[in-house]
Design an enzyme around this catalytic site. Structure first.
Site, PDB file in Angstrom:
ATOM      1  N   HIS B  16      11.054  48.035  15.759  1.00 40.97           N
ATOM      2  CA  HIS B  16       9.640  48.315  15.529  1.00 40.97           C
ATOM      3  C   HIS B  16       9.076  49.066  16.736  1.00 40.97           C
ATOM      4  CE1 HIS B  16       7.326  44.746  17.619  1.00 40.97           C
ATOM      5  NE2 HIS B  16       8.375  45.065  18.309  1.00 40.97           N
ATOM      6  N   CYS B  35       6.219  48.872  24.662  1.00 42.39           N
ATOM      7  CA  CYS B  35       6.369  48.642  23.219  1.00 42.39           C
ATOM      8  C   CYS B  35       5.983  49.863  22.401  1.00 42.39           C
ATOM      9  CB  CYS B  35       5.530  47.442  22.778  1.00 42.39           C
ATOM     10  SG  CYS B  35       6.082  45.910  23.524  1.00 42.39           S
ATOM     11  N   HIS B  41      12.075  50.291  19.587  1.00 39.45           N
ATOM     12  CA  HIS B  41      12.928  49.321  20.258  1.00 39.45           C
ATOM     13  C   HIS B  41      13.152  48.213  19.224  1.00 39.45           C
ATOM     14  CE1 HIS B  41       8.941  47.567  20.850  1.00 39.45           C
ATOM     15  NE2 HIS B  41       9.546  46.405  21.048  1.00 39.45           N
ATOM     16  N   HIS B  43      14.403  43.761  18.262  1.00 41.93           N
ATOM     17  CA  HIS B  43      14.547  42.359  18.660  1.00 41.93           C
ATOM     18  C   HIS B  43      15.444  41.604  17.679  1.00 41.93           C
ATOM     19  CE1 HIS B  43      11.334  42.599  21.640  1.00 41.93           C
ATOM     20  NE2 HIS B  43      10.554  43.169  20.753  1.00 41.93           N
ATOM     21  N   ASP B  81      15.611  42.257   7.700  1.00 40.17           N
ATOM     22  CA  ASP B  81      16.831  42.272   8.506  1.00 40.17           C
ATOM     23  C   ASP B  81      17.474  43.657   8.519  1.00 40.17           C
ATOM     24  OD1 ASP B  81      18.854  41.220  10.113  1.00 40.17           O
ATOM     25  OD2 ASP B  81      20.156  40.929   8.376  1.00 40.17           O
ATOM     26  N   HIS B  82      17.779  44.133   9.737  1.00 43.10           N
ATOM     27  CA  HIS B  82      18.340  45.467   9.917  1.00 43.10           C
ATOM     28  C   HIS B  82      17.435  46.526   9.305  1.00 43.10           C
ATOM     29  CE1 HIS B  82      21.802  43.152  11.197  1.00 43.10           C
ATOM     30  NE2 HIS B  82      22.290  44.251  11.732  1.00 43.10           N
ATOM     31  N   GLU B 128      10.067  36.132  19.049  1.00 46.23           N
ATOM     32  CA  GLU B 128      10.438  37.535  19.307  1.00 46.23           C
ATOM     33  C   GLU B 128      11.412  37.634  20.480  1.00 46.23           C
ATOM     34  OE1 GLU B 128       7.689  41.377  19.049  1.00 46.23           O
ATOM     35  OE2 GLU B 128       7.548  40.413  20.987  1.00 46.23           O
TER      36      GLU B 128
END
Lengths: 143, 143, 143, 143, 143, 143
Positions: B16, B35, B41, B43, B81-82, B128
């Site tokens: 994100h 950010c 980037h 997480h 996810d992914h 996070e």
């Protein structure tokens, strides 16, 4: 508007002992056990500060975490990290350095400052070892 | 009958960025710091879903955890996810991809579905990093 | 003199994807699965750098950990944290951004610099999720 | 016969400081930073003792873990837990209380005792914080 | 070409007891302590499988982690998860169910299969509790 | 006076199965899945007991943690550790051994005893795996 809780963890490593000057050595050891070792012992403390608020429409933030982290550092970590909780900390002077007492004093240092940032301090958690920790809600009793 | 809270953890890895198109690059970096990196980037997110209910007399279950896990996967994990939280997720479109906003949207996707399973969504926690996480009680403020 | 191994952990949060431009979308997805998502995904990476040496007689240090931490930050973390491993990192350009390849490149950036500090880089560990990590000994095979 | 490595973790909480009496305050702070705080600081230490041996045919044990745990307690933990590493520990007297030096001394106390139990001390790991730890193989350099 | 080590974690929850039929109850309890409870006890086991190899030039992979995960599931987890290690597992029959013995048997099941995938099994780690774990290098003794 | 919450963690390793005698094997497997394995399976359980009270003026303690730990051991851990939850535990007899039911029974054993120590049991958390845990507030519903 929906309230969200956001938590920032900071850490500090400190020495302390549990000891009352007016008690005999025997009574100190009887009450405080190994924690009364005269030459101190220490811990890696984990401090979790939870703030409550409504996400800002533009940023999506309850509070800017860099600002919150900086505030915790200035008000708490810089005073406690690599310090002796009994000897080195102004706001703990004259107080038994139990985690219960320390967490109340941390709350008092942060509550108003966080309000000034437009959010609300909701909870503090202070972890002393993997086997014990304390939590404080400013005197509130949610359960 | 006594209410018990049961929590299931699921995980997702996502990209994100925090970025407002209508702001200049400078303002984005000033507000969102690292950010705001244009190329994203990411997480490893840990999602904890807490459900409240009375244990069933025959099964001892508040809710069947396989069913709950499957529900979370279908409604949330398969979408996140992914994925890229800004670009790939229908129910996050047009929203600042802060954890505060994401957790509210996850609540909205799960609340009714869990009621249909005979239990009640009580809390969501979204982690996070090891240093920050958000919690949401559907707008309730237990403390 | 007895050699001791000391390890410093640093962290970075980054986006990446596993993707070969010369392959079709289908082949990319077949080989790399969800990791080939076009719009990226990301992780919290934990980087452990292990240095070997003899404790200094005066300081008791194999290496000054503040110096080691600063070196890792300048050489590695500042390049990878809140970055896209495929797009933003000079020393990863043209390389498949797998953890295996990334750890080799991190080794190459640190090995000589640590020698200049009077110690020896012995091992790097790079943790991508709680379920997978890579380790590298500079090409050595201790087992 | 196949050698298996078995590891027992024990924990201790201790105070220490990094400080050389013959140095000025300024030099101590310059070299040791916050670790030189005169009134001490402290840590939760995790100690991992790894023993190598062939599983016994009848018990399946390399070593009895209760016996190993008791040995570590008597030889190490009872001396270090809730103690001051600079002041309270006979076998650390006159030594800079760095983790590098402490781990070598722990090895010396355990090596022969474990041999007497029919096994072999293979490795010690001493974790000071989540960000740094030391490992020692009795002077051996496996990598 | 540089060898990299990659590790996959899988988990299983199992019951077992340490018990020799030909021994009296008293001897069993004397040798195995609480682990000899007749009606079993159990653990959450963490299994770490480490594979060594050269990253593939096209994929950057030492081994495809989905393939490795699937192999571990078929060969190990499906046999051990939610099972009784003494009663339910073909390849542990007649063996004292100590972690030392279990890890050797897991190695034997994986070694050739991983070679067939073009990589080399380098290490297995089996964690029984936060306080004890075993490691096995196929009989090799790196330290 | 300000109420502080203090938590003590204790651990136990136990076997159990989810199984109703009056149901067919097929129904047991259909409802309880792998947890119905006839020969049991097991877990490492983490038990967190949270007590609420006002810090004592002299000691700074809400409750003496050694006393609390000893109480939990006598009332709970000694009954559950290295036991079979279905067969070996008086206070779980006739009960489906789900974590939901177990946590209620643990509460019942501790509530009065903690009151006798001058504090108040506020919450229990019982962790079965890294992916699921239950929490109980004595039937209260703080959220």
């Amino acid at each position: 508007m929906s309230k969200v809780y956001i938590t920032r963890r900071e850490r500090f490593n400190a020495a302390h002992k549990l000891w009352r000057e007016e008690w005999s050595d025997e009574k100190n050891e009887q009450v405080f056990g190994r924690c009364s070792n005269k030459n101190w012992h220490g811990h890696n403390f984990d401090l979790f500060v939870t703030v409550k608020g409504t996400p800002n429409e533009e940023t999506g933030f309850v509070i800017d975490l860099k600002t919150l982290s900086e505030l915790i550092k200035v008000e708490v970590i810089d005073h406690l990290d690599h310090r002796n909780l009994n000897l080195d900390v102004d706001f703990l002077k004259g107080l038994m350095a139990s985690t219960e007492n320390v967490i109340i004093k941390i709350w008092e240092r942060l509550e108003i400052k966080i309000k000034e940032l437009g959010a609300e301090l909701a909870k503090i958690k202070l972890v002393e070892t993997e086997n014990n920790f304390v939590e404080y809600y400013g005197g509130n009793e949610p359960f």
